[in-house]
Design an enzyme around this catalytic site. Structure first.
Site, PDB file in Angstrom:
ATOM      1  N   GLU A 130       0.630 -15.031 -13.900  1.00  8.59           N
ATOM      2  CA  GLU A 130       0.962 -14.252 -13.772  1.00  8.59           C
ATOM      3  C   GLU A 130       2.787 -14.044 -13.717  1.00  8.59           C
ATOM      4  OE1 GLU A 130      -0.468 -11.907 -12.452  1.00  8.59           O
ATOM      5  OE2 GLU A 130      -0.300 -11.106 -10.066  1.00  8.59           O
ATOM      6  N   THR A 182       3.850  -3.713 -11.946  1.00 14.33           N
ATOM      7  CA  THR A 182       4.745  -4.367 -10.218  1.00 14.33           C
ATOM      8  C   THR A 182       6.269  -4.945 -10.938  1.00 14.33           C
ATOM      9  OG1 THR A 182       1.872  -5.074 -10.609  1.00 14.33           O
ATOM     10  CG2 THR A 182       3.748  -6.549  -9.404  1.00 14.33           C
TER      11      THR A 182
HETATM   12  N1  HSE Z   1       1.779  -8.353  -3.407  1.00 18.91           N
HETATM   13  C1  HSE Z   1       2.472  -8.027  -5.001  1.00 18.91           C
HETATM   14  C2  HSE Z   1       3.488  -6.855  -4.303  1.00 18.91           C
HETATM   15  C3  HSE Z   1       0.529  -7.841  -5.426  1.00 18.91           C
HETATM   16  O1  HSE Z   1       2.706  -5.658  -3.588  1.00 18.91           O
HETATM   17  O2  HSE Z   1       3.823  -6.783  -5.751  1.00 18.91           O
HETATM   18  C4  HSE Z   1       0.904  -7.262  -7.155  1.00 18.91           C
HETATM   19  O3  HSE Z   1       0.292  -7.153  -7.232  1.00 18.91           O
END
Ligand code: HSE
Length: 312
Positions: A130, A182
């Protein structure tokens, strides 16, 4: 010849206010990874399907391969593996696609070598994958691996908490055809927040956890929407977020949040027929704007990644 096949479900990370610490696994779609042994050490990706040719076959750059390699190292395997990755989740959609690939690969490799490690011990390997693509956060990988609604404060078993899943909790998810990587959605976040914001955010997380323990879906919906830090910074990346939220609420949803880093939006409901109606209404908002979207109504997956050993 024996091979292992693992499935890892989609996830809704953050659950609104719980940035990087809360996530829930979702029944239905997910990623599947098959692995078989090879005599030489290391990982080879034989094929990827369902990604439209967008994911790298280079094992250094692929989440599944990085996670698989980390498990091989963890168990001290002298041999390597060949991977076949079947993407069931769209990329950059806020459904934990990269985490699901890493989780499925880690679980499959562990099973192929005799399940030497308990499931929870695979979390750090999943996170290596990840981290390579979207930053180091466990709120997708944790629930995809372990199932349910999880509070993840670290990778050790003592830092992972399973929160209660309200009996009647139903989810309506809408994914507009918009790419939100992301890394980009994390880059727009503030580097620091005020003490006042910190107090508001911790209060909202506490209210959310309390609502889960009481099985109060209306209170859960109200608390999870109280994010005054992350959602405001990201809202411009989610087309028609406000309009979809209003439509979902009018159709009976108890609350709506961005799923992970978006653009998927997740509404929570307290009955299956309301969730079906909410999903339909959310799609209509995008239809009216000429944006293609897909919807599903589903429930929390309580089990997380599943694996089977098969003979070719
Ligand atoms: N917690 C992470 C974010 C999850 O919000 O960036 C990303 O899938």
């Amino acid at each position: 010849m024996t091979f292992a096949r693992a499935f890892a479900p989609a996830t809704v990370a953050n659950v609104g206010v719980g940035f990087d610490i809360l996530g829930m696994a979702v029944q239905g779609a997910g990623d599947t990874v098959e692995v078989e042994m090879r005599a030489e050490p290391g990982v080879v990706i034989e094929s990827i399907v369902g990604d439209g040719g967008r994911l790298p076959l280079d094992p250094e750059k692929n989440t599944a391969a990085v996670a698989a390699n980390a498990v091989l190292k963890q168990i001290g395997a002298g041999q390597g593996v060949i991977i076949r990755l079947h993407k069931g989740l769209p990329l950059n959609s806020g459904l934990g696609s990269s985490a699901a690939s890493g989780v499925a690969a880690a679980v499959a490799v562990n099973a192929l070598f005799g399940s030497l490690l308990p499931k929870v011990a695979l979390l750090s390997a999943c996170l290596e994958g990840e981290a390579r693509v979207s930053g180091y956060h466990a709120d997708n990988a944790g629930p995809s691996l372990l199932g349910g609604i999880t509070l993840i404060t670290g990778t050790d078993i003592t830092q992972i908490y399973h929160l209660p899943v309200p009996e009647d909790l139903e989810l309506a998810l809408v994914t507009p055809a918009v790419d939100v990587p992301t890394a980009q959605a994390r880059a727009v976040l503030p580097k620091s927040i005020s003490l006042h914001q910190m107090v508001e955010q911790t209060a909202a997380v506490a209210r959310l956890v309390d609502a889960l323990y009481r099985g109060d879906i209306a209170a859960m919906g109200a608390a999870m929407e109280q994010d005054r830090v992350v959602e405001p910074a990201r809202a411009h990346l989610m087309p028609f977020l406000g309009e979809v939220r209003i439509a979902a609420k009018e159709a009976g949803a108890c609350g709506l949040v961005i799923s992970g880093a978006g653009p998927t939006l997740c509404a929570i409901c307290n009955s299956p027929h309301i969730a079906a109606r909410v999903a339909q209404r959310m799609k209509e908002v995008y239809d009216e704007q000429g944006i293609v979207s897909s919807v599903q109504h589903t429930r929390v997956d309580r089990y997380g990644a599943q694996v089977e050993l098969l003979e070719a």
